[in-house]
Design a protein around this motif. Structure first.
Motif, PDB file in Angstrom:
ATOM      1  N   TRP A 123       0.786  -1.191  -0.035  1.00  0.00           N
ATOM      2  CA  TRP A 123       0.139  -0.064  -0.244  1.00  0.00           C
ATOM      3  C   TRP A 123       0.955   1.132   0.203  1.00  0.00           C
ATOM      4  O   TRP A 123       0.742   1.814  -0.771  1.00  0.00           O
ATOM      5  CB  TRP A 123      -0.738   0.314   1.163  1.00  0.00           C
ATOM      6  CG  TRP A 123      -1.604   1.010   1.409  1.00  0.00           C
ATOM      7  CD1 TRP A 123      -2.793   1.407   0.715  1.00  0.00           C
ATOM      8  CD2 TRP A 123      -1.398   1.571   2.371  1.00  0.00           C
ATOM      9  NE1 TRP A 123      -3.145   2.783   1.693  1.00  0.00           N
ATOM     10  CE2 TRP A 123      -2.055   2.600   2.544  1.00  0.00           C
ATOM     11  CE3 TRP A 123      -0.789   2.185   3.368  1.00  0.00           C
ATOM     12  CZ2 TRP A 123      -2.647   4.305   3.212  1.00  0.00           C
ATOM     13  CZ3 TRP A 123      -0.897   3.420   4.372  1.00  0.00           C
ATOM     14  CH2 TRP A 123      -1.663   4.247   4.384  1.00  0.00           C
ATOM     15  N   ARG A 124       1.981   1.306   0.516  1.00  0.00           N
ATOM     16  CA  ARG A 124       2.960   2.278   1.088  1.00  0.00           C
ATOM     17  C   ARG A 124       3.501   2.504  -0.442  1.00  0.00           C
ATOM     18  O   ARG A 124       3.753   4.000  -0.560  1.00  0.00           O
ATOM     19  CB  ARG A 124       3.773   2.355   1.846  1.00  0.00           C
ATOM     20  CG  ARG A 124       3.538   2.731   3.112  1.00  0.00           C
ATOM     21  CD  ARG A 124       4.570   2.738   4.254  1.00  0.00           C
ATOM     22  NE  ARG A 124       4.061   2.788   5.847  1.00  0.00           N
ATOM     23  CZ  ARG A 124       4.050   1.788   6.307  1.00  0.00           C
ATOM     24  NH1 ARG A 124       4.680   0.245   6.101  1.00  0.00           N
ATOM     25  NH2 ARG A 124       4.359   2.078   7.828  1.00  0.00           N
ATOM     26  N   THR A 125       4.039   1.358  -1.287  1.00  0.00           N
ATOM     27  CA  THR A 125       4.582   1.259  -2.163  1.00  0.00           C
ATOM     28  C   THR A 125       3.719   2.479  -3.317  1.00  0.00           C
ATOM     29  O   THR A 125       4.170   2.826  -4.289  1.00  0.00           O
ATOM     30  CB  THR A 125       5.170   0.360  -3.372  1.00  0.00           C
ATOM     31  OG1 THR A 125       6.168  -0.223  -1.685  1.00  0.00           O
ATOM     32  CG2 THR A 125       5.587   0.077  -4.199  1.00  0.00           C
ATOM     33  N   VAL A 126       2.865   1.682  -3.598  1.00  0.00           N
ATOM     34  CA  VAL A 126       1.898   2.618  -4.354  1.00  0.00           C
ATOM     35  C   VAL A 126       1.061   3.666  -4.107  1.00  0.00           C
ATOM     36  O   VAL A 126       1.645   4.694  -5.396  1.00  0.00           O
ATOM     37  CB  VAL A 126       0.611   1.842  -4.413  1.00  0.00           C
ATOM     38  CG1 VAL A 126      -1.132   2.344  -4.842  1.00  0.00           C
ATOM     39  CG2 VAL A 126       0.706   0.259  -4.891  1.00  0.00           C
ATOM     40  N   LEU A 127       1.177   4.844  -2.900  1.00  0.00           N
ATOM     41  CA  LEU A 127       1.168   6.160  -2.624  1.00  0.00           C
ATOM     42  C   LEU A 127       1.852   6.510  -3.259  1.00  0.00           C
ATOM     43  O   LEU A 127       1.837   7.433  -3.607  1.00  0.00           O
ATOM     44  CB  LEU A 127       0.553   5.820  -1.739  1.00  0.00           C
ATOM     45  CG  LEU A 127      -1.380   5.257  -1.043  1.00  0.00           C
ATOM     46  CD1 LEU A 127      -1.423   5.314   0.222  1.00  0.00           C
ATOM     47  CD2 LEU A 127      -2.038   5.565  -2.211  1.00  0.00           C
ATOM     48  N   THR A 128       3.350   6.169  -2.869  1.00  0.00           N
ATOM     49  CA  THR A 128       4.425   6.750  -2.346  1.00  0.00           C
ATOM     50  C   THR A 128       4.946   6.769  -4.027  1.00  0.00           C
ATOM     51  O   THR A 128       5.913   7.371  -4.181  1.00  0.00           O
ATOM     52  CB  THR A 128       5.319   6.624  -1.669  1.00  0.00           C
ATOM     53  OG1 THR A 128       5.421   5.513  -1.671  1.00  0.00           O
ATOM     54  CG2 THR A 128       4.561   6.964  -0.240  1.00  0.00           C
ATOM     55  N   GLY A 129       5.296   5.924  -4.926  1.00  0.00           N
ATOM     56  CA  GLY A 129       5.488   5.614  -5.804  1.00  0.00           C
ATOM     57  C   GLY A 129       4.934   5.807  -6.867  1.00  0.00           C
ATOM     58  O   GLY A 129       3.913   7.155  -7.351  1.00  0.00           O
TER      59      GLY A 129
END
Length: 326
Positions: A123-129
């Motif tokens: 989830w973090r990777t999707v939002l910040t990438g």
């Protein structure tokens, strides 16, 4: 600067005060009194504290006014109005539920796809990438409102009036959901009957049996006391919430390059803070629900993902990066 946030309490700057009568007309006072035991106050949410922090930070960076007006948007039906106001330059900054702006932005449907994230790290990777940046760009193209950060962090579960011992218990369940195509397709595939109901009517709807359950994260299950009338929580972990931190396109255009860089930096700081606070609060709220008598039911998440894969593929064919997100 005008900043609109969804909140159960009134947050105002020094130049404006919103009176209790406005909240009563929105039906919030009655809801709070019914859902909160005597002597207990709901208090400000941690997401609200983050909104205040972001508003103060951005307002001080943008220029002349050192404070921001925080206007509450407590009824979910008003979230779409926030987007209209952003687009027409009435608001500068808003925090928006993407599931409720799909009339303006079909791309926003991507954040309502259940089982999209493998875990919190994903989830973090999707939002910040790159995927998050591309989705933000498409929402801006469709609405004229710029996404400058992603809040969220509550893991959504099934709240039920009846036990959820297995997936067969979802058969025929009248389940309150947001009216987005991916959600409706997925929960129909799981045997439930997706139902639309206004936020302020949910508690009474559960009491009267108009609905059998809803989808929500632990914080709001507890804050709205839903577990008093629906004490069974199915741990589907089907979604992690996302909220869009947005700035009006017109406001963004008025900023010079240095101001844009400062505002974007403040947005990244606020969004990172918001996500970590919400993740921690979600864990604490789930523990509190158990302490107050809620029963947790483990569900077969992998089987659920298999059951919804084909219906979601049909419902999400027009969405960007849906296959790359999950």
């Amino acid at each position: 600067m005008r900043v609109w946030c969804r909140s159960n309490r009134v947050c105002v700057g020094p130049r404006h005060r919103i009176r209790q009568g406005a909240r009563r007309r929105a039906g919030l006072i009655a809801q709070s009194r019914r859902a909160t035991p005597p002597g207990r106050c709901l208090g400000p949410t941690r997401r609200e504290a983050t909104r205040q922090r972001a508003a103060r930070r951005c307002s001080s960076l943008i220029g002349s006014q050192p404070t921001a007006l925080l206007a509450p948007c407590s009824a979910r039906c008003l979230v779409a109005s926030q987007t209209r106001f952003d687009r027409h330059q009435t608001l500068n900054i808003s925090i928006i539920n993407p599931g409720l702006i799909t009339d303006f932005s079909p791309t926003a449907n991507v954040f309502s796809i259940p089982f999209m994230y493998r875990d919190v790290a994903h989830w973090r990777t999707v939002l910040t990438g790159g995927v998050g940046r591309e989705i933000a760009g498409r929402i801006e193209d469709e609405t004229g409102v710029r996404v400058i950060g992603f809040f969220g962090g509550g893991t959504r579960q099934i709240v039920s009036r009846r036990p959820l011992e297995s997936l067969t218990d979802l058969e025929g369940m009248k389940l309150r959901t947001n009216p987005t195509d991916p959600l409706i397709a997925a929960w129909k595939a799981l045997g439930a009957e997706p139902t639309v109901m206004a936020w302020k009517e949910i508690y009474t709807g559960l009491q009267l049996g108009a609905i059998d359950g809803l989808l929500n994260e632990a914080e709001w299950i507890h804050r709205m006391r839903f577990h008093e009338v629906a004490p069974h929580i199915g741990l589907s972990r089907h979604d992690i919430t996302v909220r869009l931190l947005t700035i009006s396109g017109a406001t963004w255009q008025r900023l010079n390059d240095a101001q844009r860089e400062q505002v974007q930096a403040a947005a990244r700081e606020a969004a990172g803070y918001a996500r970590e606070v919400q993740l921690r609060q979600d864990r604490e709220a789930l523990d509190t629900l158990v302490e107050e008598g809620a029963t947790l039911h483990e569900l077969d998440r992998e089987r659920m993902k298999t059951m919804v894969r084909e219906p979601l593929a049909r419902a999400c064919f027009y969405l960007p990066n849906a296959s790359r997100c999950g």
